[in-house]
Write a protein that holds these residues in place. Sequence first.
Motif, mmCIF file in Angstrom:
data_model
loop_
_atom_site.group_PDB
_atom_site.id
_atom_site.type_symbol
_atom_site.label_atom_id
_atom_site.label_comp_id
_atom_site.label_asym_id
_atom_site.label_seq_id
_atom_site.Cartn_x
_atom_site.Cartn_y
_atom_site.Cartn_z
ATOM 1 N N GLY A 1 10.142 21.377 -5.397
ATOM 2 C CA GLY A 1 9.816 21.208 -4.256
ATOM 3 C C GLY A 1 9.968 19.412 -4.046
ATOM 4 N N SER A 2 9.825 18.759 -2.636
ATOM 5 C CA SER A 2 9.956 17.584 -2.131
ATOM 6 C C SER A 2 8.674 16.836 -1.983
ATOM 7 C CB SER A 2 11.038 17.977 -0.918
ATOM 8 O OG SER A 2 11.881 18.642 -1.088
ATOM 9 N N LEU A 3 8.554 15.380 -2.245
ATOM 10 C CA LEU A 3 7.334 14.784 -2.080
ATOM 11 C C LEU A 3 8.158 13.331 -1.359
ATOM 12 C CD1 LEU A 3 4.406 15.410 -2.049
ATOM 13 C CD2 LEU A 3 4.789 13.509 -3.559
ATOM 14 N N ARG A 4 7.233 12.700 -0.117
ATOM 15 C CA ARG A 4 7.878 11.661 0.076
ATOM 16 C C ARG A 4 7.154 10.852 0.339
ATOM 17 N NH1 ARG A 4 8.861 9.450 6.030
ATOM 18 N NH2 ARG A 4 10.804 8.491 5.895
ATOM 19 N N LEU A 5 7.404 9.135 -0.485
ATOM 20 C CA LEU A 5 6.418 7.992 -0.852
ATOM 21 C C LEU A 5 6.649 7.704 0.206
ATOM 22 C CD1 LEU A 5 6.464 7.916 -4.705
ATOM 23 C CD2 LEU A 5 4.869 9.984 -2.895
ATOM 24 N N SER A 6 5.601 6.857 0.745
ATOM 25 C CA SER A 6 5.665 4.866 1.905
ATOM 26 C C SER A 6 4.979 3.889 1.013
ATOM 27 C CB SER A 6 5.168 6.019 3.002
ATOM 28 O OG SER A 6 5.787 6.242 3.225
ATOM 29 N N CYS A 7 5.801 3.281 1.179
ATOM 30 C CA CYS A 7 5.266 1.514 0.747
ATOM 31 C C CYS A 7 5.123 0.617 1.734
ATOM 32 C CB CYS A 7 5.801 1.117 -0.854
ATOM 33 S SG CYS A 7 5.266 -0.294 -0.982
ATOM 34 N N GLN B 1 -0.313 8.916 -7.378
ATOM 35 C CA GLN B 1 0.215 9.359 -9.091
ATOM 36 C C GLN B 1 1.034 10.891 -7.788
ATOM 37 O OE1 GLN B 1 -1.660 10.228 -11.681
ATOM 38 N NE2 GLN B 1 0.152 11.443 -11.632
ATOM 39 N N VAL B 2 1.869 10.727 -7.948
ATOM 40 C CA VAL B 2 2.377 12.610 -8.732
ATOM 41 C C VAL B 2 2.469 13.315 -9.662
ATOM 42 C CG1 VAL B 2 4.612 12.670 -8.242
ATOM 43 C CG2 VAL B 2 4.048 11.381 -6.347
ATOM 44 N N THR B 3 1.941 14.316 -9.288
ATOM 45 C CA THR B 3 1.810 15.741 -10.892
ATOM 46 C C THR B 3 2.825 16.625 -10.140
ATOM 47 O OG1 THR B 3 -0.321 14.731 -10.747
ATOM 48 C CG2 THR B 3 0.274 17.289 -11.568
ATOM 49 N N VAL B 4 4.311 16.777 -11.268
ATOM 50 C CA VAL B 4 4.761 18.366 -10.671
ATOM 51 C C VAL B 4 3.827 19.154 -11.567
ATOM 52 C CG1 VAL B 4 7.091 18.688 -10.709
ATOM 53 C CG2 VAL B 4 6.588 16.832 -9.742
ATOM 54 N N SER B 5 3.635 20.097 -11.043
ATOM 55 C CA SER B 5 3.234 21.894 -11.650
ATOM 56 C C SER B 5 2.763 22.967 -11.021
ATOM 57 C CB SER B 5 1.706 21.641 -12.568
ATOM 58 O OG SER B 5 1.182 22.386 -12.726
ATOM 59 N N VAL C 1 1.108 -1.198 0.082
ATOM 60 C CA VAL C 1 0.013 0.146 -0.161
ATOM 61 C C VAL C 1 1.123 1.799 -0.341
ATOM 62 C CG1 VAL C 1 -1.840 1.031 1.489
ATOM 63 C CG2 VAL C 1 -1.623 -1.257 1.475
ATOM 64 N N GLU C 2 1.161 2.004 -0.943
ATOM 65 C CA GLU C 2 1.455 3.364 -1.004
ATOM 66 C C GLU C 2 0.481 4.713 -0.762
ATOM 67 O OE1 GLU C 2 2.441 1.075 -5.145
ATOM 68 O OE2 GLU C 2 0.577 1.855 -4.132
ATOM 69 N N SER C 3 1.569 5.713 -0.652
ATOM 70 C CA SER C 3 0.415 6.548 -0.153
ATOM 71 C C SER C 3 1.602 7.633 -0.057
ATOM 72 C CB SER C 3 0.118 6.776 1.568
ATOM 73 O OG SER C 3 1.891 7.182 2.818
ATOM 74 N N GLY C 4 1.179 9.310 0.197
ATOM 75 C CA GLY C 4 2.780 10.429 0.338
ATOM 76 C C GLY C 4 2.613 11.566 -1.199
ATOM 77 N N GLY C 5 1.780 10.633 -2.293
ATOM 78 C CA GLY C 5 1.572 11.537 -3.612
ATOM 79 C C GLY C 5 0.825 12.723 -3.351
ATOM 80 N N GLY C 6 0.781 13.043 -5.155
ATOM 81 C CA GLY C 6 -0.001 14.252 -4.852
ATOM 82 C C GLY C 6 0.890 15.809 -5.828
ATOM 83 N N LEU C 7 0.131 16.607 -5.380
ATOM 84 C CA LEU C 7 0.143 17.670 -5.977
ATOM 85 C C LEU C 7 1.853 18.291 -5.322
ATOM 86 C CD1 LEU C 7 0.292 19.341 -8.595
ATOM 87 C CD2 LEU C 7 -1.424 21.232 -7.514
ATOM 88 N N VAL C 8 2.956 18.940 -6.548
ATOM 89 C CA VAL C 8 3.887 19.441 -6.026
ATOM 90 C C VAL C 8 4.428 20.388 -6.868
ATOM 91 C CG1 VAL C 8 6.247 17.533 -6.351
ATOM 92 C CG2 VAL C 8 6.054 19.199 -4.692
#
Length: 119
Positions: free
Chosen positions: A16-22, A114-118, A5-12
């Motif tokens: 910037g920075s983002l941390r995904l966990s599984c 989903q990871v979106t960089v915008s 189970v993944e978590s931590g995705g989103g819009l950045v």
Amino acid sequence: QVRLVESGGGLVQPGGSLRLSCAASGRIFSINGMGWYRQAPGKQRELVAGITRGGSTNYAGSVKGRFTISRDNAKNTVYLQMDRVEPEDTAVYYCNANQLEGVVLRNYWGQGTQVTVSS
């Protein structure tokens, strides 16, 4: 069966920075390799980073120096720290893990985040 189970995705925003966990759960004996893959629209799924149980890592050239993979074996969890993200990093990110079950090395996948960089 092993469930990922993944978590931590989103819009950045770019830069910037983002941390995904599984997190892995279920019928776990001893998970060997874990990793992150990604798939952008119209493209094939590609390896982003991998890590062995002992902590050895490998990265795709496009993310080397920006992303860091790590894992907590006690928690059966793998992380992906994404720094200085770029629009080209936009994709669905999938967690992967493999485990030796008897004489068979079984491969498991998460559902993707989903990871979106915008801007």
